[in-house]
Design a protein around this motif. Structure first.
Motif, PDB file in Angstrom:
ATOM      1  N   VAL A   1       0.889  -1.019   0.034  1.00 25.10           N
ATOM      2  CA  VAL A   1      -0.074  -0.053   0.094  1.00 25.10           C
ATOM      3  C   VAL A   1       0.772   1.382  -0.038  1.00 25.10           C
ATOM      4  N   GLY A   2       0.537   2.089  -1.038  1.00 20.99           N
ATOM      5  CA  GLY A   2       1.402   3.440  -0.844  1.00 20.99           C
ATOM      6  C   GLY A   2       2.766   3.274  -1.643  1.00 20.99           C
ATOM      7  N   GLN A   3       3.421   4.365  -1.857  1.00 23.48           N
ATOM      8  CA  GLN A   3       4.448   4.316  -2.730  1.00 23.48           C
ATOM      9  C   GLN A   3       5.384   3.557  -1.982  1.00 23.48           C
ATOM     10  N   CYS A   4       6.124   3.667  -0.853  1.00 22.72           N
ATOM     11  CA  CYS A   4       7.042   2.862  -0.078  1.00 22.72           C
ATOM     12  C   CYS A   4       6.622   1.338  -0.203  1.00 22.72           C
ATOM     13  N   GLY A   5       5.579   0.957   0.457  1.00 21.66           N
ATOM     14  CA  GLY A   5       4.932  -0.380   0.238  1.00 21.66           C
ATOM     15  C   GLY A   5       5.146  -1.004  -0.998  1.00 21.66           C
ATOM     16  N   ASN A   6       4.526  -0.432  -2.188  1.00 19.73           N
ATOM     17  CA  ASN A   6       4.761  -0.875  -3.674  1.00 19.73           C
ATOM     18  C   ASN A   6       6.016  -0.910  -4.252  1.00 19.73           C
ATOM     19  N   GLN A   7       6.812  -0.101  -3.667  1.00 22.71           N
ATOM     20  CA  GLN A   7       8.535  -0.001  -4.115  1.00 22.71           C
ATOM     21  C   GLN A   7       9.048  -1.324  -3.267  1.00 22.71           C
ATOM     22  N   ILE A   8       8.920  -1.412  -2.149  1.00 22.62           N
ATOM     23  CA  ILE A   8       9.544  -2.564  -1.298  1.00 22.62           C
ATOM     24  C   ILE A   8       8.837  -3.864  -1.825  1.00 22.62           C
ATOM     25  N   GLY A   9       7.422  -3.949  -2.132  1.00 23.43           N
ATOM     26  CA  GLY A   9       6.719  -5.147  -2.384  1.00 23.43           C
ATOM     27  C   GLY A   9       7.477  -5.461  -3.855  1.00 23.43           C
ATOM     28  N   CYS A  10       7.838  -4.662  -4.921  1.00 19.16           N
ATOM     29  CA  CYS A  10       8.282  -5.014  -6.209  1.00 19.16           C
ATOM     30  C   CYS A  10       9.695  -5.661  -5.868  1.00 19.16           C
ATOM     31  N   ARG A  11      10.666  -5.028  -4.801  1.00 15.28           N
ATOM     32  CA  ARG A  11      11.694  -5.624  -4.944  1.00 15.28           C
ATOM     33  C   ARG A  11      11.705  -7.048  -4.261  1.00 15.28           C
ATOM     34  N   PHE A  12      10.605  -7.335  -3.535  1.00 15.24           N
ATOM     35  CA  PHE A  12      10.488  -8.758  -2.441  1.00 15.24           C
ATOM     36  C   PHE A  12      10.141  -9.399  -3.759  1.00 15.24           C
ATOM     37  N   TRP A  13       9.190  -9.196  -4.634  1.00 14.51           N
ATOM     38  CA  TRP A  13       8.913 -10.188  -6.006  1.00 14.51           C
ATOM     39  C   TRP A  13      10.001 -10.551  -6.633  1.00 14.51           C
ATOM     40  N   GLU A  14      10.909  -9.542  -6.976  1.00 17.95           N
ATOM     41  CA  GLU A  14      12.058  -9.836  -7.850  1.00 17.95           C
ATOM     42  C   GLU A  14      12.912 -10.631  -7.039  1.00 17.95           C
ATOM     43  N   LEU A  15      13.403 -10.506  -5.445  1.00 15.10           N
ATOM     44  CA  LEU A  15      14.170 -11.546  -5.080  1.00 15.10           C
ATOM     45  C   LEU A  15      13.500 -12.635  -4.712  1.00 15.10           C
ATOM     46  N   ALA A  16      12.101 -13.052  -4.540  1.00 14.14           N
ATOM     47  CA  ALA A  16      11.572 -14.091  -4.436  1.00 14.14           C
ATOM     48  C   ALA A  16      11.826 -15.176  -5.723  1.00 14.14           C
ATOM     49  N   LEU A  17      11.734 -14.310  -7.012  1.00  9.10           N
ATOM     50  CA  LEU A  17      11.939 -15.077  -7.992  1.00  9.10           C
ATOM     51  C   LEU A  17      13.494 -15.766  -8.351  1.00  9.10           C
ATOM     52  N   ASP A  70      -2.410   2.137  -4.444  1.00 11.87           N
ATOM     53  CA  ASP A  70      -1.684   3.647  -4.392  1.00 11.87           C
ATOM     54  C   ASP A  70      -2.527   4.671  -5.068  1.00 11.87           C
ATOM     55  N   MET A  71      -2.979   5.706  -4.373  1.00 13.84           N
ATOM     56  CA  MET A  71      -3.640   6.691  -4.718  1.00 13.84           C
ATOM     57  C   MET A  71      -3.032   7.548  -5.829  1.00 13.84           C
ATOM     58  N   GLU A  72      -1.837   7.458  -5.984  1.00 20.52           N
ATOM     59  CA  GLU A  72      -1.318   8.244  -6.992  1.00 20.52           C
ATOM     60  C   GLU A  72      -0.739   7.143  -8.084  1.00 20.52           C
ATOM     61  N   VAL A  73      -0.724   7.485  -9.356  1.00 19.17           N
ATOM     62  CA  VAL A  73      -0.322   6.556 -10.401  1.00 19.17           C
ATOM     63  C   VAL A  73       1.157   6.388 -10.700  1.00 19.17           C
ATOM     64  N   GLY A  74       1.856   7.102 -10.311  1.00 22.46           N
ATOM     65  CA  GLY A  74       3.454   7.346 -10.600  1.00 22.46           C
ATOM     66  C   GLY A  74       4.181   5.986 -10.559  1.00 22.46           C
ATOM     67  N   VAL A  75       4.051   5.372  -9.045  1.00 19.99           N
ATOM     68  CA  VAL A  75       4.640   4.242  -8.575  1.00 19.99           C
ATOM     69  C   VAL A  75       4.011   2.734  -9.400  1.00 19.99           C
ATOM     70  N   THR A  76       2.870   2.926  -9.508  1.00 17.23           N
ATOM     71  CA  THR A  76       2.244   1.539 -10.126  1.00 17.23           C
ATOM     72  C   THR A  76       2.487   1.868 -11.486  1.00 17.23           C
ATOM     73  N   ASN A  77       2.647   3.020 -11.973  1.00 20.82           N
ATOM     74  CA  ASN A  77       2.789   2.968 -13.587  1.00 20.82           C
ATOM     75  C   ASN A  77       4.288   2.404 -13.908  1.00 20.82           C
ATOM     76  N   GLU A  78       5.468   2.564 -13.004  1.00 22.99           N
ATOM     77  CA  GLU A  78       6.559   2.300 -12.787  1.00 22.99           C
ATOM     78  C   GLU A  78       6.497   0.591 -12.829  1.00 22.99           C
ATOM     79  N   LEU A  79       5.849   0.019 -12.131  1.00 24.51           N
ATOM     80  CA  LEU A  79       5.409  -1.414 -12.013  1.00 24.51           C
ATOM     81  C   LEU A  79       5.144  -1.980 -13.098  1.00 24.51           C
ATOM     82  N   LEU A  80       4.349  -1.297 -13.879  1.00 23.70           N
ATOM     83  CA  LEU A  80       3.693  -2.078 -14.898  1.00 23.70           C
ATOM     84  C   LEU A  80       4.576  -1.684 -16.191  1.00 23.70           C
ATOM     85  N   SER A  81       5.694  -0.565 -16.363  1.00 19.39           N
ATOM     86  CA  SER A  81       6.452  -0.559 -17.151  1.00 19.39           C
ATOM     87  C   SER A  81       7.820  -1.021 -16.970  1.00 19.39           C
TER      88      SER A  81
END
Length: 136
Positions: A1-17, A70-81
């Protein structure tokens, strides 16, 4: 949830893989991987979930068991691109346009109430599909 949570979450998924790939060199969909990812066959119009089975099935397309909020699309767009874009299911993204301006109270009281039903639905769907809730 939120910018920080989504950035940490993306790193988690990368490391899990990466960790799973180092251990499971034959690219098999097993119990360990199913704890964090769904194996789906995307060759059809409606992607079909593939079961773990005997742990020797091939990986088709992995989708993270995640809800991205996330209520701002910036970080979610980064994840999707970014390089992990194929791991996320866009149906599990809940975004707004205005953002909360790093104000937790605004996010909780305003956006939380406005997006309550879609948040609950986004969590309910994968929970019901999970074979074991502890793995969600």
């Amino acid at each position: 949830v939120g910018q920080c949570g989504n950035q940490i979450g993306c790193r988690f998924w990368e490391l899990a893989l990466k960790e799973h790939a180092a251990y499971n060199t034959k690219a098999r969909y097993d119990d360990a991987l199913s704890s964090f990812f769904q194996n789906v066959d995307c060759r059809q119009d409606h992607p079909m979930r593939l079961p773990v089975g005997d742990g020797r099935g091939a990986i088709r397309a992995l989708k993270a068991r995640a809800v991205v909020v996330d209520m701002e699309v910036g970080v979610t767009n980064e994840l999707l691109s970014g390089p992990m874009r194929d791991v996320f299911d866009t149906k599990q993204f809940i975004t707004g346009q205005s953002g909360s301006g790093n104000n937790w109270a605004c996010g909780f009281h305003h956006h939380g109430q406005m997006y309550r039903e879609s948040l609950l639905e986004a969590v309910r769907r994968p929970v019901e599909e999970a074979e074991s809730l502890q793995s969600f």
